[in-house]
Scaffold this active site. Structure first.
Site, PDB file in Angstrom:
ATOM      1  N   GLY A 126     -45.236  57.072  -4.156  1.00  0.00           N
ATOM      2  CA  GLY A 126     -46.289  56.148  -4.541  1.00  0.00           C
ATOM      3  C   GLY A 126     -45.709  54.848  -5.064  1.00  0.00           C
ATOM      4  O   GLY A 126     -44.530  54.772  -5.426  1.00  0.00           O
ATOM      5  N   CYS A 127     -46.538  53.813  -5.106  1.00  0.00           N
ATOM      6  CA  CYS A 127     -46.057  52.487  -5.514  1.00  0.00           C
ATOM      7  C   CYS A 127     -45.687  52.443  -6.995  1.00  0.00           C
ATOM      8  O   CYS A 127     -44.579  52.018  -7.358  1.00  0.00           O
ATOM      9  CB  CYS A 127     -47.088  51.422  -5.174  1.00  0.00           C
ATOM     10  SG  CYS A 127     -48.759  51.764  -5.756  1.00  0.00           S
ATOM     11  N   PHE A 128     -46.591  52.872  -7.874  1.00  0.00           N
ATOM     12  CA  PHE A 128     -46.254  52.940  -9.298  1.00  0.00           C
ATOM     13  C   PHE A 128     -45.064  53.869  -9.516  1.00  0.00           C
ATOM     14  O   PHE A 128     -44.160  53.579 -10.314  1.00  0.00           O
ATOM     15  CB  PHE A 128     -47.445  53.453 -10.114  1.00  0.00           C
ATOM     16  CG  PHE A 128     -48.381  52.388 -10.594  1.00  0.00           C
ATOM     17  CD1 PHE A 128     -47.914  51.267 -11.269  1.00  0.00           C
ATOM     18  CD2 PHE A 128     -49.747  52.511 -10.397  1.00  0.00           C
ATOM     19  CE1 PHE A 128     -48.792  50.285 -11.733  1.00  0.00           C
ATOM     20  CE2 PHE A 128     -50.632  51.540 -10.859  1.00  0.00           C
ATOM     21  CZ  PHE A 128     -50.144  50.427 -11.529  1.00  0.00           C
TER      22      PHE A 128
ATOM     23  N   ALA B 237     -41.698  52.107  -8.725  1.00  0.00           N
ATOM     24  CA  ALA B 237     -41.269  51.136  -9.734  1.00  0.00           C
ATOM     25  C   ALA B 237     -40.813  51.819 -11.016  1.00  0.00           C
ATOM     26  O   ALA B 237     -39.792  51.438 -11.609  1.00  0.00           O
ATOM     27  CB  ALA B 237     -42.413  50.164 -10.035  1.00  0.00           C
TER      28      ALA B 237
END
Length: 324
Positions: free
Chosen positions: A134-136, A139
């Site tokens: 996932g994107c979160f 990061a």
């Protein structure tokens, strides 16, 4: 040349994936599947591709492509794969959250590898199927993995991260409408975001104790990017932290440690993650920045494809940000 298929090509991640694959020297897009836009030009949905491709969306699936990317809503990838049997040698890269957790890694004898290259590069190279992070999660993990490996995450970790409106997808909602989002910031899913599971599994994968992670996601009034700040107790010096992070990412193509404070414009439209470290008394602040649609989704999917097929890891992903 390998032949690629895209399932669910009309959304943001699908559009970015098409753009990246059109500029990938070793890939030919065989089809872009969409049930809602079949027969229409791809450029009718992704206007930035006008003049770059004459591809049309199709309602037919070629089950014998070399690689297929699933850009479907969460929960729909499992159903699609149960209804469509791809060839044994077809590599599957799923961009939903269907297969990210260990309990969901297997579907009808297909085993999915969690596709964070900075964590599992060698395993990805040997894999047939990938669960794209996932994107979160991307990061935050990139900001915390070096500490987890060193066994230095045994205290509480607090994370505050803000994402652009594209993180919510193409479909309109009350919080993605321009008149609501513009000049506005708000939090959502406090401490319960769905990416916490995959983050926790990665941080625990080194076998070291980890403290409780408190994650507060925020909606930003911009379109692309994630800026995440994480802080926890750290007894070492700032120089020791920098050495730790630089060592962990010494062979990472896309993750870089910055001596200067970072901002989103450095990474938007790229597959890079920039990280900055700051020490205040006994607290270490780790800031990480990515483009949620590229390193947080489609770019990382292409990076995984490159690793699986033995291409240069950065092939098709040498993109420059626009900082002005």
């Amino acid at each position: 040349m390998i032949k690629a298929g895209i399932i669910g090509g009309s959304g943001y991640t699908g559009g970015e994936l098409i753009r990246l694959l059109l500029n990938h020297s070793e890939t030919d897009i065989d089809f872009v599947y969409s049930t809602t836009r079949s027969g229409k030009l791809v450029s009718s949905a992704h206007q930035d591709l006008l003049g770059l491709t004459d591809l049309t969306f199709t309602g037919e699936v070629n089950l014998k492509v070399d690689v297929v990317f699933l850009c479907l809503g969460h929960g729909n990838s499992t159903k699609f794969l149960e209804e469509n049997s791809f060839a044994v040698n077809t590599k599957i890269i799923d961009l939903s959250n269907d297969f990210r957790l260990q309990k969901d890694h297997t579907l009808s004898k297909k085993v999915f590898t969690y596709g964070l290259p900075e964590l599992k590069k060698e395993e990805i190279k040997k894999s047939e199927n990938i669960a794209n992070p996932g994107c979160f999660a991307t990061a935050i993990q990139l900001g915390l993995l070096p500490l987890a490996k060193a066994g230095l995450l045994n205290n509480e970790v607090h994370v505050n991260a803000v994402t652009g409106s594209t993180g919510a997808g193409v479909s309109l909602s009350s919080t993605s409408h321009f008149s609501w989002r513009n000049n506005n910031v708000s939090w959502y899913k406090p401490f319960t975001h769905q990416h916490l599971g995959e983050i926790g599994e990665s941080l625990d994968s080194f076998g070291n104790p980890t403290g409780k992670l408190f994650f507060l996601p925020n909606r930003g009034n911009f379109t692309r990017g994630i800026l995440a700040t994480a802080y926890t107790k750290f007894e070492g010096s700032l120089d020791e932290a920098k050495k730790l992070f630089k060592g962990f990412y010494s062979d990472a193509v896309f993750t870089h440690i910055s001596e200067e404070p970072i901002h989103l414009k450095q990474v938007v439209n790229t597959n890079h993650c920039h990280i900055h470290l700051h020490k205040h008394e006994d607290t270490l602040l780790v800031t990480s920045a990515i483009d949620n649609l590229i390193k947080g989704a489609s770019g990382q999917a292409v990076q995984n494809m490159n690793l699986i097929f033995g291409f240069n890891e950065s092939l098709g992903l040498q993109l420059k940000a626009g900082v002005f």
